[in-house]
Design a protein around this motif. Structure first.
Motif, PDB file in Angstrom:
ATOM      1  N   ILE A   1       0.865  -1.171   0.000  1.00 53.79           N
ATOM      2  CA  ILE A   1       0.000   0.000   0.000  1.00 53.79           C
ATOM      3  C   ILE A   1       0.904   1.224   0.000  1.00 53.79           C
ATOM      4  CG2 ILE A   1      -1.773   1.262   1.263  1.00 53.79           C
ATOM      5  CD1 ILE A   1      -2.491  -1.489   2.589  1.00 53.79           C
ATOM      6  N   LEU A   2       0.749   2.080  -0.999  1.00 55.61           N
ATOM      7  CA  LEU A   2       1.548   3.298  -1.096  1.00 55.61           C
ATOM      8  C   LEU A   2       0.669   4.494  -0.752  1.00 55.61           C
ATOM      9  CD1 LEU A   2       3.323   2.517  -4.486  1.00 55.61           C
ATOM     10  CD2 LEU A   2       4.090   1.962  -2.186  1.00 55.61           C
ATOM     11  N   THR A   3       1.043   5.209   0.309  1.00 54.20           N
ATOM     12  CA  THR A   3       0.242   6.338   0.773  1.00 54.20           C
ATOM     13  C   THR A   3       1.022   7.645   0.794  1.00 54.20           C
ATOM     14  OG1 THR A   3       0.814   5.902   3.078  1.00 54.20           O
ATOM     15  CG2 THR A   3      -1.185   4.859   2.234  1.00 54.20           C
ATOM     16  N   GLU A   4       2.323   7.563   0.913  1.00 50.54           N
ATOM     17  CA  GLU A   4       3.164   8.756   1.046  1.00 50.54           C
ATOM     18  C   GLU A   4       3.546   9.307  -0.326  1.00 50.54           C
ATOM     19  OE1 GLU A   4       3.832  10.201   3.988  1.00 50.54           O
ATOM     20  OE2 GLU A   4       2.522   8.648   4.820  1.00 50.54           O
ATOM     21  N   PRO A   5       3.617  10.639  -0.449  1.00 47.41           N
ATOM     22  CA  PRO A   5       3.965  11.245  -1.747  1.00 47.41           C
ATOM     23  C   PRO A   5       5.267  10.724  -2.351  1.00 47.41           C
ATOM     24  CG  PRO A   5       3.164  12.922  -0.246  1.00 47.41           C
ATOM     25  CD  PRO A   5       3.283  11.651   0.552  1.00 47.41           C
ATOM     26  N   ASN A   6       6.291  10.491  -1.527  1.00 50.45           N
ATOM     27  CA  ASN A   6       7.565  10.003  -2.089  1.00 50.45           C
ATOM     28  C   ASN A   6       7.432   8.575  -2.626  1.00 50.45           C
ATOM     29  OD1 ASN A   6       7.308   9.039   0.544  1.00 50.45           O
ATOM     30  ND2 ASN A   6       9.514   8.965   0.884  1.00 50.45           N
ATOM     31  N   GLU A   7       6.574   7.753  -2.028  1.00 47.22           N
ATOM     32  CA  GLU A   7       6.340   6.395  -2.536  1.00 47.22           C
ATOM     33  C   GLU A   7       5.577   6.448  -3.868  1.00 47.22           C
ATOM     34  OE1 GLU A   7       5.678   3.882   1.578  1.00 47.22           O
ATOM     35  OE2 GLU A   7       4.011   5.065   0.816  1.00 47.22           O
ATOM     36  N   ILE A   8       4.595   7.335  -3.931  1.00 45.07           N
ATOM     37  CA  ILE A   8       3.749   7.449  -5.123  1.00 45.07           C
ATOM     38  C   ILE A   8       4.547   8.033  -6.288  1.00 45.07           C
ATOM     39  CG2 ILE A   8       1.663   8.515  -6.055  1.00 45.07           C
ATOM     40  CD1 ILE A   8       0.549   8.337  -3.109  1.00 45.07           C
ATOM     41  N   LYS A   9       5.481   8.920  -6.001  1.00 43.75           N
ATOM     42  CA  LYS A   9       6.320   9.495  -7.064  1.00 43.75           C
ATOM     43  C   LYS A   9       7.102   8.401  -7.784  1.00 43.75           C
ATOM     44  CE  LYS A   9       6.594  14.246  -5.873  1.00 43.75           C
ATOM     45  NZ  LYS A   9       5.616  14.767  -6.792  1.00 43.75           N
ATOM     46  N   MET A  10       7.463   7.331  -7.058  1.00 43.51           N
ATOM     47  CA  MET A  10       8.148   6.199  -7.675  1.00 43.51           C
ATOM     48  C   MET A  10       7.288   5.609  -8.800  1.00 43.51           C
ATOM     49  SD  MET A  10       9.053   2.553  -5.877  1.00 43.51           S
ATOM     50  CE  MET A  10       7.320   2.178  -5.703  1.00 43.51           C
ATOM     51  N   LEU A  11       5.969   5.520  -8.579  1.00 41.63           N
ATOM     52  CA  LEU A  11       5.069   5.004  -9.615  1.00 41.63           C
ATOM     53  C   LEU A  11       5.021   5.934 -10.821  1.00 41.63           C
ATOM     54  CD1 LEU A  11       1.993   3.794  -7.525  1.00 41.63           C
ATOM     55  CD2 LEU A  11       3.804   2.389  -8.505  1.00 41.63           C
ATOM     56  N   GLN A  12       5.088   7.243 -10.569  1.00 44.25           N
ATOM     57  CA  GLN A  12       5.026   8.210 -11.660  1.00 44.25           C
ATOM     58  C   GLN A  12       6.213   8.085 -12.610  1.00 44.25           C
ATOM     59  OE1 GLN A  12       4.468  11.651  -9.024  1.00 44.25           O
ATOM     60  NE2 GLN A  12       2.608  12.098 -10.176  1.00 44.25           N
ATOM     61  N   ASN A  13       7.299   7.501 -12.149  1.00 43.66           N
ATOM     62  CA  ASN A  13       8.475   7.315 -12.993  1.00 43.66           C
ATOM     63  C   ASN A  13       8.389   6.062 -13.860  1.00 43.66           C
ATOM     64  OD1 ASN A  13       9.695   9.651 -12.031  1.00 43.66           O
ATOM     65  ND2 ASN A  13      10.623   8.577 -10.316  1.00 43.66           N
ATOM     66  N   ASP A  14       7.426   5.181 -13.586  1.00 47.05           N
ATOM     67  CA  ASP A  14       7.251   3.961 -14.363  1.00 47.05           C
ATOM     68  C   ASP A  14       6.652   4.304 -15.728  1.00 47.05           C
ATOM     69  OD1 ASP A  14       5.351   1.588 -15.243  1.00 47.05           O
ATOM     70  OD2 ASP A  14       6.907   0.718 -13.964  1.00 47.05           O
ATOM     71  N   ALA A  15       7.201   3.736 -16.788  1.00 47.53           N
ATOM     72  CA  ALA A  15       6.758   4.044 -18.154  1.00 47.53           C
ATOM     73  C   ALA A  15       5.278   3.719 -18.376  1.00 47.53           C
ATOM     74  CB  ALA A  15       7.615   3.287 -19.156  1.00 47.53           C
ATOM     75  N   LYS A  16       4.767   2.630 -17.796  1.00 46.58           N
ATOM     76  CA  LYS A  16       3.368   2.233 -17.994  1.00 46.58           C
ATOM     77  C   LYS A  16       2.397   3.106 -17.200  1.00 46.58           C
ATOM     78  CE  LYS A  16       4.061  -2.632 -19.117  1.00 46.58           C
ATOM     79  NZ  LYS A  16       5.488  -2.792 -19.148  1.00 46.58           N
ATOM     80  N   LEU A  17       2.901   3.814 -16.185  1.00 47.94           N
ATOM     81  CA  LEU A  17       2.029   4.591 -15.301  1.00 47.94           C
ATOM     82  C   LEU A  17       2.224   6.096 -15.411  1.00 47.94           C
ATOM     83  CD1 LEU A  17       2.523   2.380 -12.129  1.00 47.94           C
ATOM     84  CD2 LEU A  17       0.624   2.303 -13.733  1.00 47.94           C
ATOM     85  N   LYS A  18       3.220   6.502 -16.152  1.00 47.41           N
ATOM     86  CA  LYS A  18       3.667   7.902 -16.187  1.00 47.41           C
ATOM     87  C   LYS A  18       2.526   8.909 -16.359  1.00 47.41           C
ATOM     88  CE  LYS A  18       7.726  10.233 -17.552  1.00 47.41           C
ATOM     89  NZ  LYS A  18       9.046   9.894 -17.871  1.00 47.41           N
ATOM     90  N   ASN A  19       1.660   8.708 -17.312  1.00 46.77           N
ATOM     91  CA  ASN A  19       0.591   9.668 -17.594  1.00 46.77           C
ATOM     92  C   ASN A  19      -0.727   9.315 -16.908  1.00 46.77           C
ATOM     93  OD1 ASN A  19       2.279  11.205 -19.289  1.00 46.77           O
ATOM     94  ND2 ASN A  19       1.950   9.735 -20.931  1.00 46.77           N
ATOM     95  N   LYS A  20      -0.717   8.349 -16.012  1.00 48.02           N
ATOM     96  CA  LYS A  20      -1.946   7.918 -15.347  1.00 48.02           C
ATOM     97  C   LYS A  20      -2.074   8.447 -13.920  1.00 48.02           C
ATOM     98  CE  LYS A  20      -2.344   3.716 -18.074  1.00 48.02           C
ATOM     99  NZ  LYS A  20      -2.521   2.268 -18.046  1.00 48.02           N
ATOM    100  N   ILE A  21      -1.027   9.100 -13.409  1.00 45.27           N
ATOM    101  CA  ILE A  21      -1.038   9.598 -12.039  1.00 45.27           C
ATOM    102  C   ILE A  21      -0.703  11.084 -12.058  1.00 45.27           C
ATOM    103  CG2 ILE A  21      -0.027   9.387  -9.740  1.00 45.27           C
ATOM    104  CD1 ILE A  21       0.715   6.481 -10.509  1.00 45.27           C
ATOM    105  N   SER A  22      -1.651  11.909 -11.627  1.00 46.13           N
ATOM    106  CA  SER A  22      -1.435  13.357 -11.615  1.00 46.13           C
ATOM    107  C   SER A  22      -0.863  13.787 -10.263  1.00 46.13           C
ATOM    108  CB  SER A  22      -2.753  14.089 -11.872  1.00 46.13           C
ATOM    109  OG  SER A  22      -3.601  13.978 -10.745  1.00 46.13           O
ATOM    110  N   SER A  23      -0.375  15.010 -10.210  1.00 47.58           N
ATOM    111  CA  SER A  23       0.158  15.526  -8.945  1.00 47.58           C
ATOM    112  C   SER A  23      -0.959  15.646  -7.910  1.00 47.58           C
ATOM    113  CB  SER A  23       0.852  16.866  -9.162  1.00 47.58           C
ATOM    114  OG  SER A  23      -0.044  17.782  -9.750  1.00 47.58           O
ATOM    115  N   ASN A  24      -2.189  15.876  -8.340  1.00 49.63           N
ATOM    116  CA  ASN A  24      -3.324  15.929  -7.418  1.00 49.63           C
ATOM    117  C   ASN A  24      -3.615  14.551  -6.823  1.00 49.63           C
ATOM    118  OD1 ASN A  24      -5.519  17.306  -6.118  1.00 49.63           O
ATOM    119  ND2 ASN A  24      -6.882  16.305  -7.578  1.00 49.63           N
ATOM    120  N   ASP A  25      -3.426  13.490  -7.609  1.00 55.21           N
ATOM    121  CA  ASP A  25      -3.651  12.122  -7.124  1.00 55.21           C
ATOM    122  C   ASP A  25      -2.761  11.799  -5.933  1.00 55.21           C
ATOM    123  OD1 ASP A  25      -5.540  11.585  -9.099  1.00 55.21           O
ATOM    124  OD2 ASP A  25      -4.074  10.721 -10.466  1.00 55.21           O
ATOM    125  N   VAL A  26      -1.573  12.351  -5.916  1.00 57.28           N
ATOM    126  CA  VAL A  26      -0.633  12.098  -4.815  1.00 57.28           C
ATOM    127  C   VAL A  26      -1.243  12.569  -3.497  1.00 57.28           C
ATOM    128  CG1 VAL A  26       1.645  12.712  -3.901  1.00 57.28           C
ATOM    129  CG2 VAL A  26       1.372  12.222  -6.334  1.00 57.28           C
TER     130      VAL A  26
END
Length: 141
Positions: free
Chosen positions: A47-72
């Protein structure tokens, strides 16, 4: 003359109507990616809840455009890893998500192929990433 005044008055009243802006309600969860291969070698649910953990997902090529800064700020994320599998056809995902007053209860669904499926020499690592549109505590079953 009275008809013209009444007509103008009616026109003004109806043109000043109230406009309603609909707020788009997001679904409780969204599957961002579900892949047959590419996950970790071990079975785990994270379970990822912290902004720094979620930013890791934003760097993934398959997820890059699926997570906005507001989602964090407004969402939590779940990573489901099935581990290393040598038989094709395995999948991991979500069976159900239920919101209670205090938390979100997630039931994981694992798809297992028929017992007569052929074993492969290539290993696969099925995984799934899910966005929960809530910051409530998450319970995984």
């Amino acid at each position: 003359m009275n008809k013209i005044i009444l007509f103008l008055l009616a026109l003004i009243m109806f043109s000043c109507g109230v406009s309603i802006n609909k707020v788009e309600e997001k679904p409780l969860f969204e599957i961002l990616t579900q892949q047959n291969d590419g996950g970790a070698n071990i079975r785990f649910f994270e379970i990822l809840t912290e902004p720094n953990e979620i930013k890791m997902l934003q760097n993934d090529a398959k997820l890059k455009n699926k997570i906005s800064s507001n989602d964090v700020q407004t969402s939590n994320f779940i990573v489901l890893n099935m581990g290393e599998i040598s038989t094709p056809g395995y999948k991991i995902g979500i069976e159900s998500v239920v919101e209670t007053e205090k938390n979100i209860i997630i039931t994981v669904k694992e798809t297992i192929p028929r017992s007569d499926s052929t074993v492969s020499q290539d290993f696969m690592n099925p995984y799934c990433v899910v966005k929960i549109n809530s910051k409530k505590e998450i319970i995984i079953k």
